[in-house]
Design a protein around this motif. Sequence first.
Motif, PDB file in Angstrom:
ATOM      1  N   TYR A 126       0.836  -1.195   0.000  1.00 43.16           N
ATOM      2  CA  TYR A 126       0.000   0.000   0.000  1.00 43.16           C
ATOM      3  C   TYR A 126       0.874   1.250   0.000  1.00 43.16           C
ATOM      4  O   TYR A 126       2.087   1.185   0.165  1.00 43.16           O
ATOM      5  N   SER A 153      -5.602   6.638   3.618  1.00 45.88           N
ATOM      6  CA  SER A 153      -6.115   5.508   2.847  1.00 45.88           C
ATOM      7  C   SER A 153      -7.095   4.706   3.691  1.00 45.88           C
ATOM      8  O   SER A 153      -7.521   5.133   4.766  1.00 45.88           O
ATOM      9  N   THR A 154      -7.458   3.535   3.222  1.00 45.47           N
ATOM     10  CA  THR A 154      -8.426   2.694   3.926  1.00 45.47           C
ATOM     11  C   THR A 154      -7.785   1.839   5.012  1.00 45.47           C
ATOM     12  O   THR A 154      -8.473   1.026   5.633  1.00 45.47           O
ATOM     13  N   ASP A 156      -6.323   0.715   8.614  1.00 44.32           N
ATOM     14  CA  ASP A 156      -6.823   1.039   9.951  1.00 44.32           C
ATOM     15  C   ASP A 156      -5.813   0.793  11.068  1.00 44.32           C
ATOM     16  O   ASP A 156      -6.101   1.029  12.232  1.00 44.32           O
ATOM     17  N   SER A 206      -4.076  -3.414   7.157  1.00 45.37           N
ATOM     18  CA  SER A 206      -5.506  -3.594   7.347  1.00 45.37           C
ATOM     19  C   SER A 206      -5.744  -4.739   8.314  1.00 45.37           C
ATOM     20  O   SER A 206      -5.014  -5.738   8.322  1.00 45.37           O
TER      21      SER A 206
END
Length: 465
Positions: A126, A153-154, A156, A206
Motif C-alpha cells: 500500500y 487511505s483505507t 486502519d 488492514s
Amino acid sequence: MAGSTTTPTLTVFLCLGLCWGLWDHIQAGVPPKPSIWADPGPIISKGIPVTIWCQGSLKVDGYILYKDRGFEPWMTSILETSNNKTGFSIQSMRSQNAGLYQCAYSTGDMVSERSEPLLLVVTGVYRAPFFSAQPGPVVNSGENVSLLCSSQSTLDTVHLLKEEGPEPAQQRKLEWNPYARRWQAVFSVGPVGSTHGGTYRCYGSSSSNPNVWSQPSVPLHLEVTGVYREPSLSAQLGPLMLPGDNLTLQCHSEPGSDRFALTKDEGPNPHPQSLHGQHSPNFPLGPVNFNHGGRYRCYSGHNLSHVWSTPSTPLDILIAGMYKKPSLSAQPGPSVSWGASVTLQCGSEVRADTFHLHRERSLDPPQQLHLQDTAAPSQANFTISPVTWGHNGTYRCYTSHSSPPFQLSQPSDPLELLVSDDQPQDYTVANLIRLGVSGLILVVLGVLLFEAWHSRRRPHNAASS
C-alpha cells in the motif's frame, strides 16, 4: 509450494507430519524443537527473495515447513547427507507468502516438536503513511516526544519499527484527528535516553490482512541531545561578516569527541529541526551572503550516531551591507585619557530599531542597543567608562531591524579611539592620608634601625678606649 527445494516422497512426509505429530504428545524422548529464522529478516519488501532457515540436531534426515499452524506441510526438504540445517527459499516475496511459519525435522523414525513461530511480513503493498515527531526529532535527554503516524487511505492499523532495534514493532489503531483532518496514531516515547536515539519508520496495514504492510514511511532520525558536556562555538574571523567573506565556524569540544553537528535558527523557533554529523570540528560556510545570517549552535558526540552533547551557547552571525550606512562620532572626542569616559554616538537617517557597535579585529560580538522610538532620524549612545588600554582601536557602527535581526546596514566610517599614555594620579584625601601614614611608618622604622645599630657599636667603642 513454489520455490520449494523438495524432492519426491511428499506422501511420506505427509504421513510423518500427521502421524508423528500425534506421537509428539504421547511418545517420550521426542527430539527437541529446532530453531527458525528468516534471511534477510522477517520483514521483507514485495518482490525480494527470502530464505527461511530451520536448524535441528546433528543427525537430521529431512525438514518440514508449516504455514499458519496448518497440519499439512507447506514445504519439505529431504537431505541426501546428514545436515543440521536447511533453507526454504521464496524467490519473490508476495502477499500470499506473509504469515506464521514453523518447522520440524525428522531423525530416524521420529519427528521433532515444531519450532517457535516465525512471523513473516511483506511490505510495499500500500501507499506509505505520513510520519512526523512532535515537538521535533531532536529531543533533550529526559524529555518526551510523540511519533505521529497518519494515513488517508483505507488502512486502519499502523506499525512503528526502529531500525536495528531488538524490540518488535509496536502497533496502534488509527483514530480520526479532526484538527489534522486525517486518521492518526500516536506513539509516545520517553523519558528519552541514549537508547531511544535511532532511525524509525512506520507502516500501515488492514485488520483483514495484518501481515501485509504498506510501503515504509520516510525515515525519521530521532536525535538525543544533552548526553555529553556542551562544546563551544566560535567564528574564525569573528561574528560580523561582509558579503563575500569566508566564514568558518569551529566547534571546540571535550577530548574524545569524533562527531560534530551544526544547526542554524533562522526564525524565532530555538529548536533545531535536524542534526547531521561530520568528523571535523570545522564548518566552512563561505563565501557568505545575506542568507548566512542567523543563530548557530554546535553539538559533539562519541561514536553513537544519534546521541549528542548539550548544545553550545548560541553564536549570532551578522551579515552587514543591507542598508544605508550610519554615522559614528565620539563625545567629547576620539582622544581620551585613561580612566575617563567617552560616548560613541551612532546616528541613522533611515528608520532603524537596533544599533550595533563593533571594534575591528575583535572576536567578541558587537554591543547592541534597542530603541523604543524607531522614527528617523535616530541615535544610539554607547558609553565607555572608565576607558582602559583595551579600548584602543578602530570602531564602526551598524543599524538593523528586529526582523530580520541578522542583516545589518553597511558599516559606518571608521572611528579611531586613542587612549592617552598619561594615567591620571589619584590625589583624593584618602589616598593622601594613606601616603602620609606610609611615609611616617618608613621614618619610624629607619629610626629604630639606626638606634639598634648604634647600640651595638657602643660596647666596642668603650673597650677600645
